[in-house]
Design a protein around this motif. Structure first.
Motif, mmCIF file in Angstrom:
data_model
loop_
_atom_site.group_PDB
_atom_site.id
_atom_site.type_symbol
_atom_site.label_atom_id
_atom_site.label_comp_id
_atom_site.label_asym_id
_atom_site.label_seq_id
_atom_site.Cartn_x
_atom_site.Cartn_y
_atom_site.Cartn_z
ATOM 1 N N ASN A 1 4.427 -1.670 -9.929
ATOM 2 C CA ASN A 1 4.099 -0.669 -8.909
ATOM 3 C C ASN A 1 2.956 -1.147 -7.998
ATOM 4 N N ILE A 2 3.000 -2.420 -7.629
ATOM 5 C CA ILE A 2 2.027 -2.989 -6.696
ATOM 6 C C ILE A 2 2.779 -3.286 -5.403
ATOM 7 N N PRO A 3 2.377 -2.683 -4.293
ATOM 8 C CA PRO A 3 3.081 -2.921 -3.037
ATOM 9 C C PRO A 3 3.160 -4.411 -2.698
ATOM 10 N N LEU B 1 2.984 -18.286 -12.797
ATOM 11 C CA LEU B 1 2.438 -18.021 -11.468
ATOM 12 C C LEU B 1 1.331 -16.989 -11.623
ATOM 13 N N ASN B 2 0.304 -17.103 -10.823
ATOM 14 C CA ASN B 2 -0.771 -16.111 -10.840
ATOM 15 C C ASN B 2 -0.535 -15.099 -9.737
ATOM 16 N N LEU B 3 -0.712 -13.832 -10.074
ATOM 17 C CA LEU B 3 -0.586 -12.759 -9.097
ATOM 18 C C LEU B 3 -1.975 -12.259 -8.750
ATOM 19 N N ILE B 4 -2.302 -12.338 -7.487
ATOM 20 C CA ILE B 4 -3.552 -11.797 -6.977
ATOM 21 C C ILE B 4 -3.213 -10.511 -6.240
ATOM 22 N N VAL B 5 -3.916 -9.451 -6.572
ATOM 23 C CA VAL B 5 -3.686 -8.168 -5.914
ATOM 24 C C VAL B 5 -4.762 -7.981 -4.862
ATOM 25 N N LYS B 6 -4.320 -7.898 -3.616
ATOM 26 C CA LYS B 6 -5.246 -7.678 -2.510
ATOM 27 C C LYS B 6 -5.447 -6.176 -2.385
ATOM 28 N N GLN B 7 -6.667 -5.736 -2.513
ATOM 29 C CA GLN B 7 -6.964 -4.307 -2.436
ATOM 30 C C GLN B 7 -6.920 -3.835 -0.986
ATOM 31 N N GLU B 8 -6.232 -2.735 -0.763
ATOM 32 C CA GLU B 8 -6.243 -2.124 0.564
ATOM 33 C C GLU B 8 -7.576 -1.413 0.720
ATOM 34 N N THR B 9 -8.262 -1.691 1.790
ATOM 35 C CA THR B 9 -9.537 -1.058 2.049
ATOM 36 C C THR B 9 -9.436 -0.328 3.380
ATOM 37 N N SER B 10 -9.936 0.895 3.401
ATOM 38 C CA SER B 10 -9.892 1.655 4.640
ATOM 39 C C SER B 10 -10.772 0.969 5.680
#
Length: 153
Positions: A35-37, A68-77
């Motif tokens: 559930n990660i966009p 593989l490494n998954l990096i989650v980029k945080q959405e910031t307002s």
């Protein structure tokens, strides 16, 4: 073939794919599982980002069992980004002076006084811009790396 996706916090997920599977399709599978966009995912192979429009077979070192490494980029307002940038600049200006001074001492041997000052000014702006675009995962990765270096020395 099966590939293993390692999330930064240590979780691992195995996905069934083929060589013809696109990187984007892998991200879409991860979206369903974690559930990660898709637009917040960055897949890395030995520290290098994979390109969405390429297939896994375009990367010769990807085979059955590859991690593989998954990096989650945080959405910031935008408001939070702006507040962070401003607070970093306030804190960073003092700390940046040390970096600017070191760059100045090095560059003055190769450039005129005015050229050196212009280069150092541009360097400072670019440095602040680059740091302000780092995600929380980037900071976590940097901190983890620094802590590991400390432990190993």
């Amino acid at each position: 073939m099966k590939i293993i996706i390692k999330v930064l916090q240590g979780q691992e997920h195995t996905l069934e794919v083929t060589g013809q599977t696109s990187v984007l399709a892998v991200k879409e599978q991860l979206n369903k599982v974690l559930n990660i966009p898709v637009n917040q995912q960055k897949l890395l192979l030995t520290g290098r980002p994979l390109t969405d429009d390429k297939s896994l077979c375009d990367y010769p070192s990807i085979k059955d069992g590859t991690k593989l490494n998954l990096i989650v980029k945080q959405e910031t307002s935008p408001a939070a980004k702006s507040a962070f940038s401003k607070s970093f600049e306030k804190v960073g200006e003092h700390d940046l002076s040390i970096l600017r001074e070191a760059a100045y001492k090095f560059l003055r041997d190769f450039y005129s006084e005015s050229e050196t000052q212009r280069i150092v000014d541009e360097f400072g702006k670019e440095f602040l811009r680059s740091v302000s675009t780092l995600s929380l995962d980037d900071y976590e990765r940097i901190a983890t790396s620094c802590l590991e270096e400390e432990r190993n020395s």
